[in-house]
Design an enzyme around this catalytic site. Structure first.
Site, PDB file in Angstrom:
ATOM      1  N   CYS A 167       8.628  -7.077 -12.004  1.00 14.82           N
ATOM      2  CA  CYS A 167       9.279  -5.749 -11.883  1.00 14.82           C
ATOM      3  C   CYS A 167      10.724  -6.041 -12.416  1.00 14.82           C
ATOM      4  CB  CYS A 167       9.137  -5.026 -10.546  1.00 14.82           C
ATOM      5  SG  CYS A 167       9.911  -5.860  -9.411  1.00 14.82           S
ATOM      6  N   ASP A 207      18.236  -6.295  -0.201  1.00 22.79           N
ATOM      7  CA  ASP A 207      18.518  -4.717  -0.571  1.00 22.79           C
ATOM      8  C   ASP A 207      19.827  -4.150  -0.343  1.00 22.79           C
ATOM      9  OD1 ASP A 207      15.764  -4.749  -1.136  1.00 22.79           O
ATOM     10  OD2 ASP A 207      15.149  -3.527   0.569  1.00 22.79           O
ATOM     11  N   LYS A 258      12.587   3.796   4.510  1.00 20.67           N
ATOM     12  CA  LYS A 258      11.366   3.993   3.463  1.00 20.67           C
ATOM     13  C   LYS A 258      10.680   2.878   3.791  1.00 20.67           C
ATOM     14  CE  LYS A 258      12.258   1.618  -0.634  1.00 20.67           C
ATOM     15  NZ  LYS A 258      11.239   0.682  -1.029  1.00 20.67           N
ATOM     16  N   ASN A 259      11.220   1.402   3.991  1.00 23.06           N
ATOM     17  CA  ASN A 259      10.280   0.322   4.060  1.00 23.06           C
ATOM     18  C   ASN A 259       9.519   0.574   5.662  1.00 23.06           C
ATOM     19  OD1 ASN A 259      11.095  -0.433   1.707  1.00 23.06           O
ATOM     20  ND2 ASN A 259      12.250  -2.212   2.631  1.00 23.06           N
ATOM     21  N   ARG A 271      13.782   7.224  -5.686  1.00 21.70           N
ATOM     22  CA  ARG A 271      12.731   6.233  -5.064  1.00 21.70           C
ATOM     23  C   ARG A 271      13.110   6.087  -3.648  1.00 21.70           C
ATOM     24  NH1 ARG A 271      11.819   1.079  -6.807  1.00 21.70           N
ATOM     25  NH2 ARG A 271      10.666   1.043  -4.939  1.00 21.70           N
ATOM     26  N   ARG A 329       7.518 -11.360  -8.461  1.00 17.61           N
ATOM     27  CA  ARG A 329       7.001 -10.514  -7.387  1.00 17.61           C
ATOM     28  C   ARG A 329       5.449 -10.706  -7.257  1.00 17.61           C
ATOM     29  NH1 ARG A 329      10.237  -5.149  -5.870  1.00 17.61           N
ATOM     30  NH2 ARG A 329       9.643  -5.904  -3.754  1.00 17.61           N
TER      31      ARG A 329
HETATM   32  C1  UD1 Z   1       9.981  -5.893   0.858  1.00 16.88           C
HETATM   33  C2  UD1 Z   1      10.693  -4.516   0.578  1.00 16.88           C
HETATM   34  C3  UD1 Z   1      11.665  -4.583  -0.426  1.00 16.88           C
HETATM   35  C4  UD1 Z   1      12.734  -5.873  -0.120  1.00 16.88           C
HETATM   36  C5  UD1 Z   1      11.906  -7.172   0.053  1.00 16.88           C
HETATM   37  C6  UD1 Z   1      12.803  -8.517   0.500  1.00 16.88           C
HETATM   38  C7  UD1 Z   1       9.137  -3.120   1.305  1.00 16.88           C
HETATM   39  C8  UD1 Z   1       8.103  -1.812   1.089  1.00 16.88           C
HETATM   40  N1  UD1 Z   1       9.651  -3.597   0.344  1.00 16.88           N
HETATM   41  O1  UD1 Z   1       9.281  -6.278  -0.532  1.00 16.88           O
HETATM   42  O2  UD1 Z   1      12.578  -3.511  -0.101  1.00 16.88           O
HETATM   43  O3  UD1 Z   1      13.626  -6.093  -1.077  1.00 16.88           O
HETATM   44  O4  UD1 Z   1      10.895  -6.900   1.088  1.00 16.88           O
HETATM   45  O5  UD1 Z   1      13.387  -8.131   1.751  1.00 16.88           O
HETATM   46  O6  UD1 Z   1       9.121  -3.310   2.532  1.00 16.88           O
HETATM   47  N2  UD1 Z   1       6.352 -13.626  -2.626  1.00 16.88           N
HETATM   48  C9  UD1 Z   1       5.614 -14.554  -2.929  1.00 16.88           C
HETATM   49  N3  UD1 Z   1       4.250 -14.429  -2.737  1.00 16.88           N
HETATM   50  C10 UD1 Z   1       3.686 -13.190  -2.264  1.00 16.88           C
HETATM   51  C11 UD1 Z   1       4.728 -12.488  -1.621  1.00 16.88           C
HETATM   52  C12 UD1 Z   1       6.055 -12.524  -2.084  1.00 16.88           C
HETATM   53  O7  UD1 Z   1       6.061 -15.535  -3.671  1.00 16.88           O
HETATM   54  O8  UD1 Z   1       2.405 -12.947  -2.007  1.00 16.88           O
HETATM   55  C13 UD1 Z   1       7.969 -13.922  -2.760  1.00 16.88           C
HETATM   56  C14 UD1 Z   1       8.517 -12.697  -3.693  1.00 16.88           C
HETATM   57  O9  UD1 Z   1       8.523 -12.988  -4.963  1.00 16.88           O
HETATM   58  C15 UD1 Z   1      10.161 -12.927  -3.109  1.00 16.88           C
HETATM   59  C16 UD1 Z   1       9.931 -13.049  -1.630  1.00 16.88           C
HETATM   60  O10 UD1 Z   1       8.412 -13.835  -1.508  1.00 16.88           O
HETATM   61  O11 UD1 Z   1      10.800 -13.892  -3.812  1.00 16.88           O
HETATM   62  C17 UD1 Z   1       9.901 -12.034  -0.674  1.00 16.88           C
HETATM   63  O12 UD1 Z   1       9.220 -10.879  -1.196  1.00 16.88           O
HETATM   64  P1  UD1 Z   1       8.455  -9.849  -0.061  1.00 16.88           P
HETATM   65  O13 UD1 Z   1       9.140 -10.045   1.056  1.00 16.88           O
HETATM   66  O14 UD1 Z   1       6.907 -10.019  -0.426  1.00 16.88           O
HETATM   67  O15 UD1 Z   1       8.982  -8.587  -0.852  1.00 16.88           O
HETATM   68  P2  UD1 Z   1       8.134  -7.179  -0.562  1.00 16.88           P
HETATM   69  O16 UD1 Z   1       7.447  -7.199   0.707  1.00 16.88           O
HETATM   70  O17 UD1 Z   1       7.532  -6.795  -1.944  1.00 16.88           O
END
Ligand code: UD1
Length: 419
Positions: free
Chosen positions: A116, A304, A22-23, A396, A121
């Site tokens: 969420c 995850d 998925k990712n 999902r 996030r």
């Molecule tokens: C992706 C994965 C999700 C997985 C997550 C962590 C996809 C589509 N989803 O989600 O399944 O659980 O990585 O491995 O690939 N953060 C900030 N600022 C930002 C972005 C992130 O503070 O601009 C923080 C988030 O709140 C969280 C951490 O960084 O605490 C990691 O999040 P992130 O790696 O961005 O998760 P996703 O990419 O949304």
């Protein structure tokens, strides 16, 4: 709405085939926006998130032809570079169109995803990175408005590792003017699957030593053909299912190099596995040992898989401490596991799990994607029947989860919620 009814206590046996990740498929689908050429993606899983991404691509004007595992996408022209709230709110990964739209259209309007079930996030780092590339970013009425008339190569270090943030910034840079260096980028295999696709499209991306990449902007990109990597999170889920409820389960297509942290933990817990060319075979373990675990960005133990690991610790011998370092509210499954007789206490980002001899079947509610699968795993070993409600979360990100378990012998049925 649908629910799953599960009769606990049946041992699993046989083989299960891991679907495309998925990712990985979601960012690869978004990458089709970078070109007017044809993009052929193979090993595409039939997931609700894939369908949501298709709705979004359709709204952006992409031609779509999806047959079985093969998806053909062609973005000859972008209709209007806007990702509306309706779609982004049902799937946070919709934000992945931001980088490609900025690169191709030099303009994008993408709804802010909002919080969420598992935490705040934010996407502040995606925005900071774009600004560093010269993009003017405004926030207006819940939308990110990115004006990229002056998209130029630059340098940017992420304060915190973010998977989709890394992917967005790489996609924004591939057609920027000049060179970009991104540091502290996410190392998840899905990021490199996307990078491989971008290279096939003609992007110039080089991996540097210290979690960094160098990108040399090019004028235009072409279409590609690519087979999506297998889903390491789904593979880990089935390995844990096999350890908890299996006699002998072969998880076909599981790639051990992608899941060393999980495999190490499983073997510390006393789980026996065999690494074969076609996948990983796992043997049911009667005396799973309680072992502490902390989640970290890749190559650490994935957040995850935290909920599924916790389901296993619920029936382990002894007490374990599970620390969630990535998402602050990712313990929604705890209350539901407790309803099944689990002994868990949560203090901040730590959960203390005292193993019990038996879980008891109960009606429980899924709160997010991975919490759903952990409840199903717990139900497989519980005494009596369980009903897991709100499984749209499960659909999902897991392709035919119940069907795959049924093939392994599990007694699991899909019912209408009010049945
Ligand atoms: C992706 C994965 C999700 C997985 C997550 C962590 C996809 C589509 N989803 O989600 O399944 O659980 O990585 O491995 O690939 N953060 C900030 N600022 C930002 C972005 C992130 O503070 O601009 C923080 C988030 O709140 C969280 C951490 O960084 O605490 C990691 O999040 P992130 O790696 O961005 O998760 P996703 O990419 O949304």
């Amino acid at each position: 709405m649908e629910a799953l009814v599960i009769e606990g206590g049946v041992r699993l046996k046989g083989e299960v085939l891991v679907s495309g990740a998925k990712n990985a498929v979601l960012p690869i689908m978004a990458a089709c926006l970078l070109t007017d050429g044809e993009c052929v993606i193979r090993n595409v899983p039939d997931l609700r998130d894939v369908r949501t991404m298709l709705k979004l691509l359709d709204a952006l004007g992409v031609d779509i032809d999806w047959r079985g595992r093969e998806l053909r996408l062609r973005a000859k022209r972008i209709k209007e570079p806007v990702a509306p709230y309706d779609l982004v709110k049902t799937m946070r990964a919709s934000v992945l169109v931001l980088g490609p739209l900025v690169a191709r259209e030099r303009f994008a309007k993408v709804s802010l995803p909002g919080g969420c079930a598992i935490g705040e996030r934010p996407i502040d780092l995606h925005i900071k990175g774009l600004r560093q590339l010269g993009v003017e970013v405004d926030l207006e009425k819940g939308y990110v408005i990115a004006d990229a008339k002056r998209l130029e190569g630059s340098i940017f270090a992420f304060d915190k590792v973010t998977v989709t943030g890394t992917e967005n910034l790489i996609m924004a840079s591939v057609m920027a003017k000049g060179e970009t260096i991104l540091e502290n980028v996410a190392q998840e295999p899905e990021v490199w699957d996307l990078v491989e696709v971008l290279k096939k499209m003609g992007a110039k991306i080089e991996k540097l030593d210290v979690n960094a990449v160098r990108i040399e902007g090019v004028e235009r990109l072409s279409g590609f053909e690519h087979e999506v990597m297998p889903d390491r999170i789904e593979a880990a889920t089935f390995l844990i299912a096999g350890a908890m409820a299996g006699e002998e389960v072969l998880v076909r297509n599981a790639i051990k190099e992608h899941m060393v942290a999980v495999l190490t933990k499983l073997s510390e817990c006393g789980v026996r596995m065999e690494f074969l060319p076609e996948g990983i075979k796992v043997y049911g373990c009667d005396r799973i040992k309680a072992v502490d675990m902390e989640t970290f960005p890749y190559p650490g133990f994935p957040t995850d898989v935290q909920a599924q690991y916790m389901a296993m610790m619920c029936i382990a011998k002894g007490t374990s401490v599970i620390t969630e370092n990535i998402f602050e509210r990712r313990f929604m499954h705890v209350a539901e596991l407790r309803r099944m007789g689990a002994d868990i206490t949560v203090e901040g980002k730590r959960a203390v799990v005292r193993g019990v001899k038996k879980l008891k079947g109960a009606p429980v509610m899924a709160s997010d994607l991975r919490a759903s699968s952990s409840l199903v795993l717990a139900a497989l070993v519980a005494e009596g029947n369980s009903k897991v409600s709100r499984i749209y979360h499960l659909d999902r990100g897991y392709e035919k989860f119940d069907e795959k378990l049924r093939k392994l012998g599990a007694r699991i049925w899909r019912v209408k919620e009010d049945a």
